[in-house]
Design a protein around this motif. Structure first.
Motif, PDB file in Angstrom:
ATOM      1  N   ILE A  56       0.838  -1.198   0.000  1.00 13.31           N
ATOM      2  CA  ILE A  56       0.000   0.000   0.000  1.00 13.31           C
ATOM      3  C   ILE A  56       0.872   1.246   0.000  1.00 13.31           C
ATOM      4  O   ILE A  56       0.579   2.236  -0.680  1.00 13.31           O
ATOM      5  CB  ILE A  56      -0.948  -0.010   1.208  1.00 13.31           C
ATOM      6  CG1 ILE A  56      -1.866  -1.236   1.152  1.00 13.31           C
ATOM      7  CG2 ILE A  56      -1.786   1.273   1.257  1.00 13.31           C
ATOM      8  CD1 ILE A  56      -2.708  -1.432   2.395  1.00 13.31           C
ATOM      9  N   SER A  57       1.967   1.192   0.749  1.00  8.99           N
ATOM     10  CA  SER A  57       2.882   2.326   0.840  1.00  8.99           C
ATOM     11  C   SER A  57       3.474   2.671  -0.528  1.00  8.99           C
ATOM     12  O   SER A  57       3.530   3.841  -0.911  1.00  8.99           O
ATOM     13  CB  SER A  57       3.999   1.999   1.840  1.00  8.99           C
ATOM     14  OG  SER A  57       4.971   3.013   1.866  1.00  8.99           O
ATOM     15  N   VAL A  58       3.904   1.653  -1.269  1.00 11.36           N
ATOM     16  CA  VAL A  58       4.478   1.889  -2.598  1.00 11.36           C
ATOM     17  C   VAL A  58       3.421   2.476  -3.541  1.00 11.36           C
ATOM     18  O   VAL A  58       3.696   3.415  -4.305  1.00 11.36           O
ATOM     19  CB  VAL A  58       5.051   0.582  -3.181  1.00 11.36           C
ATOM     20  CG1 VAL A  58       5.451   0.765  -4.650  1.00 11.36           C
ATOM     21  CG2 VAL A  58       6.257   0.130  -2.369  1.00 11.36           C
ATOM     22  N   GLY A  59       2.208   1.940  -3.490  1.00  6.50           N
ATOM     23  CA  GLY A  59       1.127   2.458  -4.337  1.00  6.50           C
ATOM     24  C   GLY A  59       0.821   3.912  -4.053  1.00  6.50           C
ATOM     25  O   GLY A  59       0.627   4.713  -4.973  1.00  6.50           O
ATOM     26  N   ILE A  60       0.776   4.257  -2.767  1.00 10.41           N
ATOM     27  CA  ILE A  60       0.514   5.646  -2.384  1.00 10.41           C
ATOM     28  C   ILE A  60       1.631   6.562  -2.865  1.00 10.41           C
ATOM     29  O   ILE A  60       1.391   7.661  -3.364  1.00 10.41           O
ATOM     30  CB  ILE A  60       0.343   5.743  -0.855  1.00 10.41           C
ATOM     31  CG1 ILE A  60      -0.977   5.088  -0.430  1.00 10.41           C
ATOM     32  CG2 ILE A  60       0.382   7.199  -0.392  1.00 10.41           C
ATOM     33  CD1 ILE A  60      -1.153   5.010   1.076  1.00 10.41           C
ATOM     34  N   LEU A  61       2.880   6.099  -2.733  1.00  8.13           N
ATOM     35  CA  LEU A  61       4.028   6.907  -3.162  1.00  8.13           C
ATOM     36  C   LEU A  61       3.990   7.177  -4.665  1.00  8.13           C
ATOM     37  O   LEU A  61       4.155   8.319  -5.107  1.00  8.13           O
ATOM     38  CB  LEU A  61       5.326   6.202  -2.783  1.00  8.13           C
ATOM     39  CG  LEU A  61       6.620   6.896  -3.219  1.00  8.13           C
ATOM     40  CD1 LEU A  61       6.739   8.267  -2.571  1.00  8.13           C
ATOM     41  CD2 LEU A  61       7.825   6.038  -2.864  1.00  8.13           C
ATOM     42  N   LEU A  62       3.760   6.140  -5.457  1.00  8.53           N
ATOM     43  CA  LEU A  62       3.709   6.317  -6.905  1.00  8.53           C
ATOM     44  C   LEU A  62       2.490   7.133  -7.320  1.00  8.53           C
ATOM     45  O   LEU A  62       2.544   7.884  -8.299  1.00  8.53           O
ATOM     46  CB  LEU A  62       3.690   4.947  -7.596  1.00  8.53           C
ATOM     47  CG  LEU A  62       4.990   4.145  -7.484  1.00  8.53           C
ATOM     48  CD1 LEU A  62       4.825   2.779  -8.142  1.00  8.53           C
ATOM     49  CD2 LEU A  62       6.140   4.907  -8.127  1.00  8.53           C
ATOM     50  N   TYR A  63       1.403   6.985  -6.583  1.00  9.89           N
ATOM     51  CA  TYR A  63       0.193   7.780  -6.820  1.00  9.89           C
ATOM     52  C   TYR A  63       0.511   9.270  -6.784  1.00  9.89           C
ATOM     53  O   TYR A  63      -0.010  10.058  -7.572  1.00  9.89           O
ATOM     54  CB  TYR A  63      -0.833   7.409  -5.745  1.00  9.89           C
ATOM     55  CG  TYR A  63      -2.139   8.166  -5.780  1.00  9.89           C
ATOM     56  CD1 TYR A  63      -3.146   7.810  -6.664  1.00  9.89           C
ATOM     57  CD2 TYR A  63      -2.377   9.214  -4.891  1.00  9.89           C
ATOM     58  CE1 TYR A  63      -4.358   8.484  -6.671  1.00  9.89           C
ATOM     59  CE2 TYR A  63      -3.583   9.887  -4.887  1.00  9.89           C
ATOM     60  CZ  TYR A  63      -4.576   9.524  -5.781  1.00  9.89           C
ATOM     61  OH  TYR A  63      -5.766  10.193  -5.787  1.00  9.89           O
ATOM     62  N   GLY A  64       1.408   9.651  -5.886  1.00 10.19           N
ATOM     63  CA  GLY A  64       1.803  11.053  -5.813  1.00 10.19           C
ATOM     64  C   GLY A  64       2.940  11.401  -6.736  1.00 10.19           C
ATOM     65  O   GLY A  64       2.953  12.467  -7.348  1.00 10.19           O
ATOM     66  N   LEU A  65       3.928  10.491  -6.892  1.00 12.95           N
ATOM     67  CA  LEU A  65       5.117  10.792  -7.685  1.00 12.95           C
ATOM     68  C   LEU A  65       4.799  11.045  -9.150  1.00 12.95           C
ATOM     69  O   LEU A  65       5.487  11.818  -9.823  1.00 12.95           O
ATOM     70  CB  LEU A  65       6.117   9.644  -7.563  1.00 12.95           C
ATOM     71  CG  LEU A  65       7.501   9.860  -8.192  1.00 12.95           C
ATOM     72  CD1 LEU A  65       8.192  11.072  -7.556  1.00 12.95           C
ATOM     73  CD2 LEU A  65       8.353   8.613  -8.032  1.00 12.95           C
ATOM     74  N   VAL A  66       3.745  10.427  -9.657  1.00 10.50           N
ATOM     75  CA  VAL A  66       3.388  10.614 -11.061  1.00 10.50           C
ATOM     76  C   VAL A  66       2.762  11.991 -11.315  1.00 10.50           C
ATOM     77  O   VAL A  66       2.679  12.440 -12.459  1.00 10.50           O
ATOM     78  CB  VAL A  66       2.410   9.496 -11.518  1.00 10.50           C
ATOM     79  CG1 VAL A  66       1.017   9.707 -10.959  1.00 10.50           C
ATOM     80  CG2 VAL A  66       2.364   9.402 -13.036  1.00 10.50           C
ATOM     81  N   GLY A  67       2.369  12.695 -10.233  1.00 10.09           N
ATOM     82  CA  GLY A  67       1.654  13.958 -10.356  1.00 10.09           C
ATOM     83  C   GLY A  67       2.315  15.005 -11.241  1.00 10.09           C
ATOM     84  O   GLY A  67       1.697  15.503 -12.198  1.00 10.09           O
TER      85      GLY A  67
END
Length: 422
Positions: A56-67
């Protein structure tokens, strides 16, 4: 299939807002699904809480990093095309989820693919739509689109939790796939990139000229924007406070509240209902925040939002240990400003960096938000595994929010002053 914007009494920008609202709603609902699956995956696969939290942590991080890069992609290829591609990728990821048998497959599908796909349909998309289609009511539009995240939980979590408990988590995934496919068709038919596509001006403007084409590099331009923004004190204040925002919202409460309720004997469906209840109040609170942002000092709004959130989190362990009515009290006060911080943060970024760079700069601010959320998603699971309780993490997050409240007041007044151009 372009609508006759010149003869319609309703500005087509509001249609675009409605479609975007639906996309953000579904994206947020899907991003919240792992919180429902945490306990079923422990039982079905024997995975540890820290391992599931790590995905979940990795998904949340990439969710923001792609912004920041999504801002460039939206400018380069258009809003509609990128939304269709993202929804198609998300549908594929969801469809493969019931076939997984190992933790690394969960990491691939939900940590990597789903994180990137939903990241294209996050806050940066809402800011891009608001800046392109609206001159007046921009704060209100940002508030409405931000509130869609809460509405996604409002609609999805209780339903998906009910399906998971009564029929199994795979059927909850199948339901999500069906919703994504329907939304993909809606986006393909009704979404438009710019007011000029329908022969109209932005809402509140008289100029209907086409926008300048994006000429920068999709990957280099966001990095150059970050380099310039890092020289600005306001950027760092917005970024750090948004780190605390992410730590205390989707990373902590959005990921772990259902599991924390389970530790206190509260059933999964009822716990999901609490999150949905928060969603009702956040829908109201964040929309009102957009209205307030059009009229009041954004620094002072952030002070109150972070301060009240901090007090709510400090109260949460007490609420979990007492009666369900205390959890309802927490849900009301916490829910009112879950993501109410977004409209004033967008306003401050726009005023400081200008409308043309606002989406990309805000995208980098969101990266810090998701780093904070990622830290909480993994850290809270690890602390729970080591100590057997979430109480320490909840209280720590509360004091962090109080620090963020004080930091918000240190943002330069020149950025907080209301400007007509913003």
């Amino acid at each position: 299939m372009q609508p006759p914007a010149q003869t319609s009494k309703i500005h087509y920008g509001w249609v675009v807002v409605l479609v975007t609202f639906a996309a953000l709603l579904v994206s947020a609902g899907i991003r919240s699904m792992p919180s429902i699956f945490m306990q079923p995956f422990e039982k079905d696969f024997g995975w540890e809480r820290s391992g599931i939290s790590g995905v979940i942590s990795v998904g949340i991080l990439l969710y923001g990093l792609v912004g920041p890069f999504s801002a460039a992609l939206l400018a380069k290829f258009g809003i509609r095309r990128m939304m269709v591609v993202s929804l198609a990728v998300l549908a594929a990821s969801l469809s493969l989820t019931p076939l997984m048998t190992a933790l690394w497959q969960y990491e691939l599908l939900w940590g990597l693919v789903s994180g990137l796909a939903t990241g294209m349909m996050a806050n940066v998309l809402g800011v891009t739509v608001a800046n392109r289609w609206f001159v007046h009511r921009k704060g209100l539009v940002v508030g409405m689109l931000t509130a869609s995240a809460a509405t996604g939980q409002l609609l999805f979590l209780p339903l998906l939790a009910h399906i998971t408990v009564n029929h199994g988590w795979k059927y909850a995934v199948y339901t999500a796939v069906a919703v994504v496919l329907v939304l993909l068709v809606v986006v393909a038919i009704f979404m438009r990139n710019h007011p000029s596509d329908v022969g109209a001006a932005a809402y509140g403007a008289s100029d209907a000229t086409k926008p300048e084409p994006f000429r920068g590099s999709i990957f280099l331009t966001p990095l150059l924007t970050l380099r310039d923004a890092m020289k600005n004190k306001t950027f760092w204040l917005l970024a750090v406070t948004f780190f605390f925002c992410g730590f205390s919202t989707n990373g902590l409460i959005g990921t772990h509240l259902i599991a924390a309720c389970g530790d206190h004997g509260i059933e999964e469906v009822m716990a999901a209902g609490l999150l949905a209840f928060m969603g009702i109040f956040d829908l109201v609170g964040t929309t009102l925040s957009g209205w307030f942002t059009d009229r009041f000092d954004s620094r002072k709004l952030l002070f109150w939002y972070y301060g009240l959130r901090g007090l709510s989190l400090i109260f949460l362990p007490f609420a979990l240990d007492t009666t369900p009515s205390m959890l309802v009290v927490f849900s009301v006060f916490y829910g009112l400003d879950w993501i109410a911080t977004v409209p004033p943060t967008v306003k401050l970024a726009t005023q400081e960096f200008g409308k043309d760079r606002a989406s990309m700069v805000f995208g980098w601010v969101v990266v810090f938000h998701q780093i904070g959320a990622s830290t909480a998603a993994y850290g809270a699971g690890l602390v729970r595994q080591m100590t057997g309780t979430y109480s320490t993490t909840f209280v720590t997050a509360g004091f962090i929010c109080l620090l963020a409240a004080l930091m918000a007041l240190r943002i330069a007044k020149k950025a907080a002053a209301l400007r007509t151009a913003a």
